[in-house]
Motif scaffolding. Structure first.
Motif, PDB file in Angstrom:
ATOM      1  N   MET A  91       0.844  -1.200   0.000  1.00 28.25           N
ATOM      2  CA  MET A  91       0.000   0.000   0.000  1.00 28.25           C
ATOM      3  C   MET A  91       0.876   1.246   0.000  1.00 28.25           C
ATOM      4  SD  MET A  91      -3.130   1.075   2.522  1.00 28.25           S
ATOM      5  CE  MET A  91      -2.200   1.227   4.035  1.00 28.25           C
ATOM      6  N   ARG A  92       0.540   2.197  -0.863  1.00 25.08           N
ATOM      7  CA  ARG A  92       1.290   3.450  -0.900  1.00 25.08           C
ATOM      8  C   ARG A  92       0.862   4.331   0.281  1.00 25.08           C
ATOM      9  NH1 ARG A  92      -0.119   3.815  -6.465  1.00 25.08           N
ATOM     10  NH2 ARG A  92      -1.208   5.767  -6.067  1.00 25.08           N
ATOM     11  N   LEU A  93       1.859   4.879   0.957  1.00 22.97           N
ATOM     12  CA  LEU A  93       1.625   5.767   2.085  1.00 22.97           C
ATOM     13  C   LEU A  93       2.270   7.111   1.812  1.00 22.97           C
ATOM     14  CD1 LEU A  93       2.485   3.354   5.044  1.00 22.97           C
ATOM     15  CD2 LEU A  93       0.194   4.037   4.312  1.00 22.97           C
ATOM     16  N   SER A  94       1.607   8.184   2.227  1.00 23.00           N
ATOM     17  CA  SER A  94       2.140   9.535   2.032  1.00 23.00           C
ATOM     18  C   SER A  94       1.897  10.377   3.276  1.00 23.00           C
ATOM     19  CB  SER A  94       1.507  10.183   0.794  1.00 23.00           C
ATOM     20  OG  SER A  94       1.973   9.558  -0.383  1.00 23.00           O
ATOM     21  N   ILE A  95       2.436  11.580   3.240  1.00 25.54           N
ATOM     22  CA  ILE A  95       2.398  12.481   4.401  1.00 25.54           C
ATOM     23  C   ILE A  95       1.727  13.804   4.023  1.00 25.54           C
ATOM     24  CG2 ILE A  95       3.825  13.846   6.001  1.00 25.54           C
ATOM     25  CD1 ILE A  95       5.999  11.647   5.662  1.00 25.54           C
ATOM     26  N   LEU A  96       0.786  14.230   4.860  1.00 26.86           N
ATOM     27  CA  LEU A  96       0.260  15.598   4.784  1.00 26.86           C
ATOM     28  C   LEU A  96       0.736  16.333   6.020  1.00 26.86           C
ATOM     29  CD1 LEU A  96      -1.528  17.863   3.627  1.00 26.86           C
ATOM     30  CD2 LEU A  96      -3.423  16.916   4.974  1.00 26.86           C
ATOM     31  N   ARG A 156       6.071  12.607  16.616  1.00 24.03           N
ATOM     32  CA  ARG A 156       5.531  12.607  15.255  1.00 24.03           C
ATOM     33  C   ARG A 156       6.388  11.736  14.336  1.00 24.03           C
ATOM     34  NH1 ARG A 156       4.379  17.770  11.273  1.00 24.03           N
ATOM     35  NH2 ARG A 156       6.540  18.273  11.777  1.00 24.03           N
ATOM     36  N   LEU A 157       7.698  11.906  14.403  1.00 23.56           N
ATOM     37  CA  LEU A 157       8.600  11.098  13.585  1.00 23.56           C
ATOM     38  C   LEU A 157       8.474   9.617  13.936  1.00 23.56           C
ATOM     39  CD1 LEU A 157      11.854  13.269  13.546  1.00 23.56           C
ATOM     40  CD2 LEU A 157      10.180  13.010  11.706  1.00 23.56           C
ATOM     41  N   THR A 158       8.397   9.320  15.219  1.00 20.45           N
ATOM     42  CA  THR A 158       8.247   7.928  15.650  1.00 20.45           C
ATOM     43  C   THR A 158       6.981   7.314  15.088  1.00 20.45           C
ATOM     44  OG1 THR A 158       9.499   8.278  17.687  1.00 20.45           O
ATOM     45  CG2 THR A 158       7.965   6.415  17.658  1.00 20.45           C
ATOM     46  N   SER A 159       5.896   8.071  15.091  1.00 19.25           N
ATOM     47  CA  SER A 159       4.631   7.578  14.548  1.00 19.25           C
ATOM     48  C   SER A 159       4.777   7.198  13.076  1.00 19.25           C
ATOM     49  CB  SER A 159       3.546   8.649  14.718  1.00 19.25           C
ATOM     50  OG  SER A 159       2.306   8.186  14.223  1.00 19.25           O
ATOM     51  N   TYR A 160       5.368   8.084  12.286  1.00 21.43           N
ATOM     52  CA  TYR A 160       5.554   7.782  10.860  1.00 21.43           C
ATOM     53  C   TYR A 160       6.518   6.612  10.659  1.00 21.43           C
ATOM     54  CZ  TYR A 160       2.966  11.901   9.245  1.00 21.43           C
ATOM     55  OH  TYR A 160       1.976  12.812   8.959  1.00 21.43           O
ATOM     56  N   LYS A 161       7.539   6.512  11.509  1.00 17.46           N
ATOM     57  CA  LYS A 161       8.495   5.413  11.388  1.00 17.46           C
ATOM     58  C   LYS A 161       7.817   4.068  11.684  1.00 17.46           C
ATOM     59  CE  LYS A 161      12.631   8.104  12.609  1.00 17.46           C
ATOM     60  NZ  LYS A 161      13.630   8.386  13.684  1.00 17.46           N
ATOM     61  N   LEU A 162       7.030   4.009  12.752  1.00 18.10           N
ATOM     62  CA  LEU A 162       6.355   2.761  13.115  1.00 18.10           C
ATOM     63  C   LEU A 162       5.368   2.331  12.043  1.00 18.10           C
ATOM     64  CD1 LEU A 162       5.710   3.406  16.920  1.00 18.10           C
ATOM     65  CD2 LEU A 162       7.268   1.699  15.934  1.00 18.10           C
ATOM     66  N   ILE A 163       4.631   3.283  11.489  1.00 12.55           N
ATOM     67  CA  ILE A 163       3.666   2.947  10.433  1.00 12.55           C
ATOM     68  C   ILE A 163       4.384   2.438   9.199  1.00 12.55           C
ATOM     69  CG2 ILE A 163       1.944   3.903   8.859  1.00 12.55           C
ATOM     70  CD1 ILE A 163       1.148   5.825  11.173  1.00 12.55           C
ATOM     71  N   SER A 164       5.458   3.101   8.830  1.00 14.59           N
ATOM     72  CA  SER A 164       6.228   2.662   7.658  1.00 14.59           C
ATOM     73  C   SER A 164       6.749   1.240   7.845  1.00 14.59           C
ATOM     74  CB  SER A 164       7.390   3.627   7.411  1.00 14.59           C
ATOM     75  OG  SER A 164       8.255   3.124   6.422  1.00 14.59           O
ATOM     76  N   LYS A 165       7.334   0.974   9.004  1.00 20.83           N
ATOM     77  CA  LYS A 165       7.893  -0.356   9.271  1.00 20.83           C
ATOM     78  C   LYS A 165       6.831  -1.441   9.291  1.00 20.83           C
ATOM     79  CE  LYS A 165      11.929   1.383  11.796  1.00 20.83           C
ATOM     80  NZ  LYS A 165      12.585   1.539  13.126  1.00 20.83           N
ATOM     81  N   ALA A 166       5.626  -1.077   9.716  1.00 24.61           N
ATOM     82  CA  ALA A 166       4.535  -2.056   9.758  1.00 24.61           C
ATOM     83  C   ALA A 166       4.168  -2.563   8.374  1.00 24.61           C
ATOM     84  CB  ALA A 166       3.303  -1.428  10.424  1.00 24.61           C
ATOM     85  N   PHE A 167       4.440  -1.752   7.357  1.00 26.48           N
ATOM     86  CA  PHE A 167       4.078  -2.142   5.979  1.00 26.48           C
ATOM     87  C   PHE A 167       5.258  -2.666   5.166  1.00 26.48           C
ATOM     88  CE2 PHE A 167       0.437   0.376   7.182  1.00 26.48           C
ATOM     89  CZ  PHE A 167      -0.619  -0.288   6.561  1.00 26.48           C
ATOM     90  N   LYS A 168       6.408  -2.821   5.802  1.00 31.94           N
ATOM     91  CA  LYS A 168       7.577  -3.339   5.076  1.00 31.94           C
ATOM     92  C   LYS A 168       7.438  -4.846   4.845  1.00 31.94           C
ATOM     93  CE  LYS A 168       9.825   0.571   4.818  1.00 31.94           C
ATOM     94  NZ  LYS A 168       9.891   1.304   3.545  1.00 31.94           N
TER      95      LYS A 168
END
Length: 331
Positions: A1-6, A319-331
């Motif tokens: 799934m593609r993930l992006s940031i606003l 905030r950075l930790t949140s994006y890092k955890l979400i990214s790693k969950a989809f690896k």
């Protein structure tokens, strides 16, 4: 799934606006390293706690400090501007940062009535005229005015090798149908909508008319999410933005996003407690696996091509930790 940031360039109670904008740059850099597809930054005017009034300026800064992530506006509030100037600006960005620029278009005021009047004395009329302005903007971007058009010989120079990718942002059937009619990609703001998003997106797909042969319907759903090592920590972190929303509603949010400690100490009426719970229902809050499941469920229910995440916390590290955890969950 593609993930992006606003990114809304939020200012915490212990930050200056410069601090917040530098954190936006850092978020874009980390997002690039983590493999997020795109980074969009919002446009707001004289709203306490939000630092970015000129996305085009921030995109130059962010583009110069990143290499591959797509960057764009979320959104250019087109009723304030002439389409030609917007096309020139984003063609300039697309020339500087080839094949990386998105141009998201919105119609909201992005600020108070006073700020709106200071920016334009014809805003409401321009909102009504948005379909015409949007059509004109697309002609400038694609450099394809009909030969008999008054602007046929006008170019939005410099002309980049790859045009900026246009998106229409919205929260309603009206915006979805306009995106479909103009053959644009559509970003639905689930985090700020009370409408039935699934039905809105279905109508977009069913009504889509490609402007060019290679164009296909493309949907981003934007959601507010906060992820932490545990659900309890995520709930604590989320409280800052929830209390800040209550404070803004009462005209008390001028000091920026409160710390978790201050948020916990903030007295709430029974009505405000109910509002907080209702806001939480629109958000995705939890640990890594909980957030992953909820994002996958959201994608499936909306049939979204991409999920864009907006995260507001007091601490930039959270905030950075949140994006890092979400990214790693989809690896």
């Amino acid at each position: 799934m593609r993930l992006s940031i606003l990114d809304q360039a939020p200012i915490s109670s212990n930050q200056t606006p410069q601090d917040a904008l530098k954190e936006s740059k850092r978020l874009a850099q980390v997002g690039e390293q983590l493999g997020y597809t795109r980074f969009w930054i919002a446009e707001h005017h004289d709203l306490a706690g939000l630092a970015c009034s000129a996305p085009e300026v921030m995109l130059s800064y962010i583009g110069a400090n990143t290499k591959t992530i797509r960057i764009g506006s979320g959104a250019v509030l087109l009723p304030y501007y002439r389409p030609y100037k917007v096309a020139e600006t984003y063609n300039m960005l697309a020339t500087l940062f080839p094949n990386r620029i998105d141009i998201g278009i919105g119609r909201a005021p992005g600020g108070s009535a006073e700020a709106t009047n200071a920016l334009s004395d014809r805003f409401l009329q321009q909102v009504w005229d948005l379909p015409k302005s949007l059509e004109e903007l697309l002609h400038f971007i694609y450099n394809d005015f009909p030969a008999d058009h008054e602007y046929a010989k006008v170019k939005a120079a410099p002309i980049p090798e790859t045009a900026p990718a246009p998106w229409l942002l919205g929260t309603s059937k009206k915006s979805a149908l306009l995106a479909a009619e103009t053959g644009m990609s559509y970003a639905f703001g689930q985090f700020m909508s009370e409408n039935d998003g699934q039905d809105i997106i279905k109508q977009y797909r069913d009504s889509y008319k490609p402007k060019k042969e290679e164009h296909k319907p493309n949907v981003i759903v934007t959601v507010s999410a906060i992820c932490a090592d545990t659900t309890e920590i995520a709930e604590e972190i989320a409280l800052s933005s929830l209390i800040w929303a209550i404070q803004k509603e009462k005209g008390e949010g001028n000091k920026g996003i409160p710390s978790v400690k201050k948020a916990k100490e903030y007295p709430l009426t029974e009505e405000e407690k109910h509002k907080v719970e209702k806001m939480k229902q629109k958000m995705i809050i939890g640990n890594q696996m909980e957030v992953k499941k909820k994002l996958l469920d959201l994608q499936a229910s909306y049939q979204a091509d991409e999920i864009m995440i907006v995260t507001i916390t007091h601490s930039p590290e959270d905030r950075l930790t949140s994006y890092k955890l979400i990214s790693k969950a989809f690896k």
